[in-house]
Scaffold this active site. Structure first.
Site, mmCIF file in Angstrom:
data_model
loop_
_atom_site.group_PDB
_atom_site.id
_atom_site.type_symbol
_atom_site.label_atom_id
_atom_site.label_comp_id
_atom_site.label_asym_id
_atom_site.label_seq_id
_atom_site.Cartn_x
_atom_site.Cartn_y
_atom_site.Cartn_z
ATOM 1 N N TRP A 74 -12.608 -8.788 19.661
ATOM 2 C CA TRP A 74 -12.524 -8.511 18.238
ATOM 3 C C TRP A 74 -13.010 -9.745 17.492
ATOM 4 C CZ3 TRP A 74 -11.427 -3.574 17.153
ATOM 5 C CH2 TRP A 74 -10.762 -2.830 18.118
ATOM 6 N N TRP A 133 -7.620 -2.843 15.404
ATOM 7 C CA TRP A 133 -7.083 -1.606 14.837
ATOM 8 C C TRP A 133 -5.632 -1.760 14.397
ATOM 9 C CZ3 TRP A 133 -2.869 0.223 17.435
ATOM 10 C CH2 TRP A 133 -2.745 -0.072 18.806
ATOM 11 N N TRP A 175 -2.449 18.799 17.147
ATOM 12 C CA TRP A 175 -2.731 17.353 17.271
ATOM 13 C C TRP A 175 -1.462 16.545 17.022
ATOM 14 C CZ3 TRP A 175 -6.693 14.716 19.267
ATOM 15 C CH2 TRP A 175 -7.904 15.376 19.440
ATOM 16 N N GLU A 201 -4.516 22.111 14.272
ATOM 17 C CA GLU A 201 -4.262 20.771 13.692
ATOM 18 C C GLU A 201 -2.802 20.378 13.909
ATOM 19 O OE1 GLU A 201 -6.612 18.669 12.782
ATOM 20 O OE2 GLU A 201 -7.975 20.308 13.262
ATOM 21 N N ASN A 255 -7.963 13.068 5.605
ATOM 22 C CA ASN A 255 -8.180 12.772 7.027
ATOM 23 C C ASN A 255 -9.589 12.272 7.332
ATOM 24 O OD1 ASN A 255 -7.457 12.868 9.916
ATOM 25 N ND2 ASN A 255 -9.000 14.487 9.963
ATOM 26 N N TRP A 292 -5.381 5.771 14.885
ATOM 27 C CA TRP A 292 -6.085 4.475 14.945
ATOM 28 C C TRP A 292 -6.727 4.252 16.294
ATOM 29 C CZ3 TRP A 292 -7.912 1.309 11.366
ATOM 30 C CH2 TRP A 292 -7.467 1.517 10.061
HETATM 31 C C1 LIG Z 1 -6.563 6.345 11.291
HETATM 32 C C2 LIG Z 1 -5.682 7.553 11.080
HETATM 33 C C3 LIG Z 1 -4.336 7.380 10.803
HETATM 34 C C4 LIG Z 1 -3.509 8.493 10.608
HETATM 35 N N1 LIG Z 1 -2.176 8.285 10.319
HETATM 36 C C5 LIG Z 1 -1.362 9.369 10.159
HETATM 37 C C6 LIG Z 1 0.020 9.184 9.873
HETATM 38 O O1 LIG Z 1 0.545 8.065 9.810
HETATM 39 N N2 LIG Z 1 0.774 10.291 9.660
HETATM 40 C C7 LIG Z 1 0.253 11.558 9.745
HETATM 41 O O2 LIG Z 1 0.988 12.528 9.540
HETATM 42 N N3 LIG Z 1 -1.042 11.749 10.055
HETATM 43 C C8 LIG Z 1 -1.865 10.707 10.249
HETATM 44 N N4 LIG Z 1 -3.183 10.914 10.530
HETATM 45 C C9 LIG Z 1 -3.667 12.298 10.753
HETATM 46 C C10 LIG Z 1 -4.195 13.057 9.525
HETATM 47 O O3 LIG Z 1 -5.065 12.246 8.791
HETATM 48 C C11 LIG Z 1 -3.076 13.557 8.595
HETATM 49 O O4 LIG Z 1 -2.074 14.205 9.349
HETATM 50 C C12 LIG Z 1 -3.616 14.533 7.559
HETATM 51 O O5 LIG Z 1 -4.613 13.907 6.787
HETATM 52 C C13 LIG Z 1 -2.479 14.993 6.673
HETATM 53 O O6 LIG Z 1 -2.951 15.805 5.637
HETATM 54 P P1 LIG Z 1 -2.562 17.336 5.582
HETATM 55 O O7 LIG Z 1 -1.099 17.520 5.798
HETATM 56 O O8 LIG Z 1 -3.128 17.891 4.331
HETATM 57 O O9 LIG Z 1 -3.350 17.892 6.838
HETATM 58 P P2 LIG Z 1 -3.710 19.373 7.281
HETATM 59 O O10 LIG Z 1 -5.163 19.422 7.561
HETATM 60 O O11 LIG Z 1 -3.160 20.352 6.337
HETATM 61 O O12 LIG Z 1 -2.984 19.478 8.690
HETATM 62 C C14 LIG Z 1 -1.677 20.040 8.874
HETATM 63 C C15 LIG Z 1 -0.819 19.105 9.659
HETATM 64 O O13 LIG Z 1 -1.346 18.946 10.969
HETATM 65 C C16 LIG Z 1 -1.101 17.609 11.420
HETATM 66 N N5 LIG Z 1 -2.394 16.943 11.631
HETATM 67 C C17 LIG Z 1 -3.574 17.231 11.050
HETATM 68 N N6 LIG Z 1 -4.541 16.415 11.529
HETATM 69 C C18 LIG Z 1 -3.946 15.600 12.418
HETATM 70 C C19 LIG Z 1 -4.397 14.546 13.254
HETATM 71 N N7 LIG Z 1 -5.693 14.165 13.286
HETATM 72 N N8 LIG Z 1 -3.501 13.909 14.024
HETATM 73 C C20 LIG Z 1 -2.204 14.284 14.040
HETATM 74 N N9 LIG Z 1 -1.714 15.284 13.282
HETATM 75 C C21 LIG Z 1 -2.569 15.934 12.486
HETATM 76 C C22 LIG Z 1 -0.347 16.898 10.309
HETATM 77 O O14 LIG Z 1 1.033 16.985 10.587
HETATM 78 C C23 LIG Z 1 -0.724 17.712 9.092
HETATM 79 O O15 LIG Z 1 0.243 17.651 8.075
HETATM 80 C C24 LIG Z 1 -4.041 9.805 10.729
HETATM 81 C C25 LIG Z 1 -5.405 9.969 11.011
HETATM 82 C C26 LIG Z 1 -6.221 8.855 11.182
HETATM 83 C C27 LIG Z 1 -7.673 9.065 11.486
#
Ligand SMILES: Cc1cc2nc3c(=O)[nH]c(=O)nc-3n(C[C@H](O)[C@H](O)[C@H](O)COP(=O)(O)OP(=O)(O)OC[C@H]3O[C@@H](n4cnc5c(N)ncnc54)[C@H](O)[C@@H]3O)c2cc1C
Length: 471
Positions: free
Chosen positions: A304, A358, A276, A273, A340, A381
């Protein structure tokens, strides 16, 4: 002793901070500086929730510095002019910082570095926030990746965690003065963020505390639980990572120390993760137009729906009549965060059923998320909309009801954020419009019908997609 400015930006920590460490290693008295310059971020100046976080994170950094005999110098205005003013004031011979990767600030930083060097000031930048800088990983042809799996496979073969560094308990004092934090006006004047701080502790100590809580709890079973919004199944480290209160390699280092047969799969899943996040910075650097434009230009012809301010407001306020969507948007408003899985569901409903662009959703998230991050938000997005790299195909349309039944099977998440549905039987909480009498009786204030009917919205989205000619 010579003086060096350490220009803090999105690296709001003392430990394992390459720029600060480089200044100390070179034997300088570090003068820690933060320059508030939102106008230099182009169209993406930080939003309200980010600013509220930043206020507290800067206060925490200053307190950590003061506990060591130093202090954070706060200024605002033009970054280069402020640095030059401070160089003059302190007699600094060098400026150190950690790199940022956003399209608006990269050229600014390059210019500052060049012009400082021309004036005989040492200017040095470091990697303070990524395991792989965007140019570290390339395809065999030397180009950028657009698909995550090969990117990550390649990246992992190069993974080298930097050795830990520790800032001494005492730092040399300096006499540089600055403004007060309140002068930046970051904290909301109306305390709409009051509830946030029940959930978050901005700053370096808060980041490490969150990591410890994660390792002791949600890490165990992370791979299965990370998709379930009704519990704390993830690390909640995203805002700490965004502001650089913790570096990804600090997290990975700690996780490597926790390895055991029963934890390996969860640890690997978690590191993926983080991958990503690395991928999103890779994409933003190589495709700097993507915060505002489709990465896949074939989508530029996509029709759109007409912008609909009322519908957009209903979505933003969690009044769409689709409980899982409303729950997510209400969680966001109350806590500055959204799970997420739910981010994907609310984004899909906006882009596909409502067919609003979006960008509208990305802007709302930008203003309301405490972890708003240009790279991650843009990729998220565009991924959901189907317009980005490695994206979910546009024609794969999430059904928010089946999503909620699968990922929130007891409707605990829904009931927490849409409590007016609590009196309905479980089945009706996922799709209350199908039980109109119960809804009228128990939750008369909740929308009687979805903003956009799921079947009609899906058909219209698919028709618009076919209309582009490449369905
Ligand atoms: C529409 C949309 C918008 C989003 N906007 C943001 C945003 O502005 N900022 C943001 O940090 N994340 C964003 N995310 C990704 C993701 O939702 C969050 O990083 C995650 O929910 C953060 O929670 P966590 O730290 O508990 O995640 P955990 O599951 O604990 O993951 C650990 C870390 O991995 C990274 N990570 C995890 N999933 C993703 C992912 N899909 N994409 C990129 N990095 C990821 C993050 O840095 C996160 O803190 C977005 C996802 C979607 C679908």
């Amino acid at each position: 002793m010579s003086v060096a400015l350490v220009w803090f930006r999105r690296d709001l920590r003392l430990q394992d901070n390459p720029a600060l460490q480089a200044a100390l290693d070179a034997g300088h008295v570090p003068v820690p500086v933060y320059i508030h310059a939102p106008h230099e971020e182009g169209d993406w100046a930080p939003g309200g929730a980010s600013n509220a976080w930043l206020h507290r994170s800067l206060a925490a950094l200053d307190a950590d510095l003061r506990a060591r005999g130093s202090a954070l110098v706060l200024c605002q205005g033009d970054s280069q002019a402020e640095l030059e003013r401070l160089i003059e004031q302190t007699g600094a011979v060098a400026v150190y910082w950690n790199r940022k990767y956003e399209p608006a600030t990269q050229p600014r930083d390059a210019k500052i570095k060049r012009e400082l060097r021309e004036k005989g000031i040492e200017a040095e930048s470091h990697n303070g926030s990524l395991m792989f800088e965007p140019w570290d990983v390339a395809t065999q042809q030397g180009g950028p990746y657009k698909v995550f799996t090969p990117f990550w496979r390649n990246a992992l073969t190069r993974l080298q965690l930097p050795a830990p560094t520790r800032v001494p308990d005492r730092l040399p004092a300096h006499t540089a003065g600055g403004e007060t934090l309140d002068a930046f006006g970051l904290a909301p004047s109306i305390p709409w963020d009051r509830q946030f701080w029940d959930h978050w502790q901005p700053g370096e100590a808060g980041a490490h505390e969150a990591l410890t809580v994660f390792i002791d709890g949600a890490l165990n079973g992370y791979r299965e639980q990370r998709d379930l919004p009704d519990r704390v199944g993830t690390s909640l480290l995203s805002p700490h990572l965004h502001f650089g209160e913790i570096a990804p390699w600090q997290i990975v280092r700690r996780l490597q120390g926790e390895r055991s047969a029963s934890r390996d799969a969860d640890i690997d899943g978690y590191i993926r993760e983080l991958g990503w996040r690395e991928f999103s910075y890779h994409l933003l650097h190589h495709f700097p137009q993507t915060p505002d434009h489709n990465l896949n230009p074939r989508f530029d012809q996509f029709q759109w729906a007409k912008p609909d301010a009322d519908a957009l407001r209903a979505w933003q306020q969690g009044r769409t009549g689709i409980p899982i969507v409303d729950a997510g948007l209400r969680e966001l408003w109350a806590t500055g965060y959204m799970h997420n899985r739910v981010r994907m569901i609310v984004a899909s409903y906006l882009c596909k059923h409502m067919r609003q662009h979006w960008r509208e959703g990305a802007r709302w998230f930008w203003d309301t998320l405490v972890d708003a991050d240009l790279a991650n938000n843009t990729m998220g997005w565009q991924w959901v909309a189907g317009t980005g790299a490695d994206a979910a195909p546009y024609f794969r349309i999430f059904n928010p009801v089946t999503q909620s039944q699968k990922f929130d099977p007891q409707a605990r998440y829904i009931t927490r954020w849409v409590p007016e549905l609590a009196a309905l039987p479980l089945k009706a909480r996922f799709a209350p419009w199908q039980s109109p009498q119960l809804l009228a009786e128990h939750a008369p204030a909740y929308p009687a019908l979805p903003l956009v009917d799921l079947g009609e919205g899906r058909d219209a989205a698919l028709a618009a997609y076919r209309h582009t000619g490449w369905a």
